[in-house]
Design an enzyme around this catalytic site. Sequence first.
Site, PDB file in Angstrom:
ATOM      1  CG  ASP A  16      -8.235   3.417   2.318  1.00  0.00           C
ATOM      2  OD1 ASP A  16      -8.746   4.644   2.648  1.00  0.00           O
ATOM      3  OD2 ASP A  16      -9.344   2.484   1.920  1.00  0.00           O
ATOM      4  CE  LYS A  19      -5.377   8.410  -2.738  1.00  0.00           C
ATOM      5  NZ  LYS A  19      -6.095   7.207  -2.822  1.00  0.00           N
ATOM      6  N   GLY A  45     -10.356   9.495   2.379  1.00  0.00           N
ATOM      7  CA  GLY A  45     -10.388  10.542   4.397  1.00  0.00           C
ATOM      8  C   GLY A  45      -8.697   9.813   4.272  1.00  0.00           C
ATOM      9  CG  HIS A  46      -6.704  12.668   2.496  1.00  0.00           C
ATOM     10  ND1 HIS A  46      -6.731  13.076   1.509  1.00  0.00           N
ATOM     11  CD2 HIS A  46      -6.971  14.543   2.973  1.00  0.00           C
ATOM     12  CE1 HIS A  46      -7.657  14.067   2.029  1.00  0.00           C
ATOM     13  NE2 HIS A  46      -7.265  14.692   2.699  1.00  0.00           N
ATOM     14  CB  THR A 136     -18.338   6.547   2.439  1.00  0.00           C
ATOM     15  OG1 THR A 136     -18.182   7.685   1.189  1.00  0.00           O
ATOM     16  CG2 THR A 136     -16.355   6.011   1.403  1.00  0.00           C
ATOM     17  CD  GLN A 236     -12.501   8.727  -3.954  1.00  0.00           C
ATOM     18  OE1 GLN A 236     -12.757   9.047  -4.887  1.00  0.00           O
ATOM     19  NE2 GLN A 236     -12.468   9.203  -2.202  1.00  0.00           N
ATOM     20  CB  THR A 251     -15.915   5.546  -6.227  1.00  0.00           C
ATOM     21  OG1 THR A 251     -16.711   6.541  -5.518  1.00  0.00           O
ATOM     22  CG2 THR A 251     -14.746   6.687  -7.069  1.00  0.00           C
ATOM     23  CB  THR A 314     -16.486   4.728   7.279  1.00  0.00           C
ATOM     24  OG1 THR A 314     -15.672   3.453   6.603  1.00  0.00           O
ATOM     25  CG2 THR A 314     -17.717   5.180   6.093  1.00  0.00           C
ATOM     26  N   GLY A 315     -15.088   4.198   9.152  1.00  0.00           N
ATOM     27  CA  GLY A 315     -14.452   3.444  10.623  1.00  0.00           C
ATOM     28  C   GLY A 315     -14.750   1.626  11.168  1.00  0.00           C
ATOM     29  CG  ASP A 346       5.804  -0.199   8.619  1.00  0.00           C
ATOM     30  OD1 ASP A 346       5.977  -0.141   7.669  1.00  0.00           O
ATOM     31  OD2 ASP A 346       5.159   0.314   9.210  1.00  0.00           O
TER      32      ASP A 346
HETATM   33  P1  IMP Z   1     -18.742   6.208  -2.492  1.00  0.00           P
HETATM   34  O1  IMP Z   1     -17.583   6.497  -3.228  1.00  0.00           O
HETATM   35  O2  IMP Z   1     -19.184   6.523  -0.782  1.00  0.00           O
HETATM   36  O3  IMP Z   1     -20.517   6.189  -3.292  1.00  0.00           O
HETATM   37  O4  IMP Z   1     -18.706   4.081  -1.800  1.00  0.00           O
HETATM   38  C1  IMP Z   1     -17.901   3.640  -3.847  1.00  0.00           C
HETATM   39  C2  IMP Z   1     -16.861   2.646  -3.195  1.00  0.00           C
HETATM   40  O5  IMP Z   1     -16.206   3.096  -3.495  1.00  0.00           O
HETATM   41  C3  IMP Z   1     -17.377   1.656  -1.915  1.00  0.00           C
HETATM   42  O6  IMP Z   1     -16.712  -0.093  -1.784  1.00  0.00           O
HETATM   43  C4  IMP Z   1     -16.191   2.150  -0.705  1.00  0.00           C
HETATM   44  O7  IMP Z   1     -16.054   1.961   0.381  1.00  0.00           O
HETATM   45  C5  IMP Z   1     -15.119   3.004  -1.604  1.00  0.00           C
HETATM   46  N1  IMP Z   1     -14.414   4.351  -1.544  1.00  0.00           N
HETATM   47  C6  IMP Z   1     -15.265   5.428  -1.639  1.00  0.00           C
HETATM   48  N2  IMP Z   1     -13.616   6.027  -0.839  1.00  0.00           N
HETATM   49  C7  IMP Z   1     -12.832   4.904  -0.452  1.00  0.00           C
HETATM   50  C8  IMP Z   1     -12.038   5.727   0.027  1.00  0.00           C
HETATM   51  O8  IMP Z   1     -11.485   7.223   0.145  1.00  0.00           O
HETATM   52  N3  IMP Z   1     -11.316   5.060  -0.230  1.00  0.00           N
HETATM   53  C9  IMP Z   1     -11.253   3.145   0.024  1.00  0.00           C
HETATM   54  N4  IMP Z   1     -12.188   3.144  -0.226  1.00  0.00           N
HETATM   55  C10 IMP Z   1     -13.346   3.951  -0.626  1.00  0.00           C
HETATM   56 MG    MG Z   2      -8.507   6.811   1.946  1.00  0.00          MG
END
Ligand code: IMP
Ligand code: MG
Length: 439
Positions: A16, A19, A45-46, A136, A236, A251, A314-315, A346
């Site tokens: 997050d 990117k 999620g971008h 997620t 990630q 992840t 996921t919100g 900012d």
């Molecule tokens: P998973 O990738 O869904 O198995 O989640 C494993 C860990 O990575 C958890 O802590 C998620 O919150 C984190 N995570 C997975 N994808 C993202 C992402 O795109 N941004 C931030 N955290 C992520």
């Molecule tokens: Mg993201």
Amino acid sequence: MKKGFIDVVVGLQWGDEGKGKNIDELLSHGAYSGVARFQGGANAGHTLKLGDRTFVGHIVPSGCFQKGIELYVGNGVVVDAISLIKEISELKSLGFNVTPRLYISNRAKLVSYLHIFLDQADEYRRKKLGTQIGTTSRGIGPTYSDVRARRVLLVGDVLSPDFTKKEAILSKFHMNLLKMYKKEYGFEIPEQKIKEARTKWLEALKELKKLKICDVSFSIQKRLREGKNILAEGAQAVMLDVDFGDYPNVTSSNTLPANVCLGLGVPHTALKNIYGVIKAYTTKVGSGSFPSRMKDDKIEKLFRDAGNEFGATTGRPRMCGWLDLFALRYAIGLSGANKIFINKADICLSDKIKVVTGYKQNKKTLKEFPLYLNQVTDVVTENMPGWGYANYGVKSKRKVSKELTSYLNYIQKKLSDLNVKIVSVGTGPDRDQFFNWDN
Ligand code: IMP
Ligand code: MG
């Protein structure tokens, strides 16, 4: 003939970092013919903003708003067909028909509807043990487990007459696993819900079949031979890498640039620049220790609200922390990042800010990054003056406030031995809200 190269964009924190915006900007100058995802899946999620239009992408690469740029989903990606088809139709309604320029690797891995339930089942098991990861819930862990166990379905399988047979065998295996989760841990998914999920999944697979499923490694190698350059888009971030992150709070894929070669099928000699992306502060979503977390809840909330720090997938509210230079130096060492983008400069809603420069374990300052982050008992910090909203929307180095200027100089100095340069700094969500920092 001059060969093309691959530049890589990866997050250097816990994801997050924004990117998507940097990728969009890099692609806008015509230096690349395509952008490729090499790992992860719909866990990413971008959020992309284009004027008053916002799009949240999960699998479609971030270059989707750049007309003519080829979009590749490499073999290292785990493809959630339902998410992908939904994204394609959302983009169409925004005026971007990406299907003619979207290429999905036949060797990419297929996330099944049962992988998603298995992800939930395993989180339920972990919750009982107090070791929940906070995934997620996109089926990432179970799909990559099946890859390693050599039983996963490949995207290319959907085109084969054997698909039904292969799918039945895997689904039976997954249903048996779900029975085990029910018997051992009391986790149950109603039959009706499974049936509905299956119907939806099979419908999405029908649409998936209509897309360009091909040998992405071959396609990219061809472009490189033609002298064209490709941008590899990390999902990630380095601190969530399955091998080098805070295991098991990671992840299930390798997020490091080293995995670009394996996740796209290209030689390491094709890689050129490694762009590392950070925020001016840090966030983390999910469970696990977070040493640089802001200790004052009120200040954390100010940053979370101002930065809209809620998961795009996921919100969930993200934990907010100060810039962690100890973790950043670790991430730069692993990734080989030579250029740094700093986003969200900012947002700085505190008069005084901190920067973490070291970790301590029982009063001893650590030289190496610890095996587990819960071994960190304290952090070493330095104080700096904050700058409030003073730099919102600033597009030129000359207009940057003196506090932010000294913050950037400080970061650059702290990283000077690592051969990396800060190249640009983001000052708002819009495409053009950033300034170059080349000194
Ligand atoms: P998973 O990738 O869904 O198995 O989640 C494993 C860990 O990575 C958890 O802590 C998620 O919150 C984190 N995570 C997975 N994808 C993202 C992402 O795109 N941004 C931030 N955290 C992520
Ligand atoms: Mg993201």
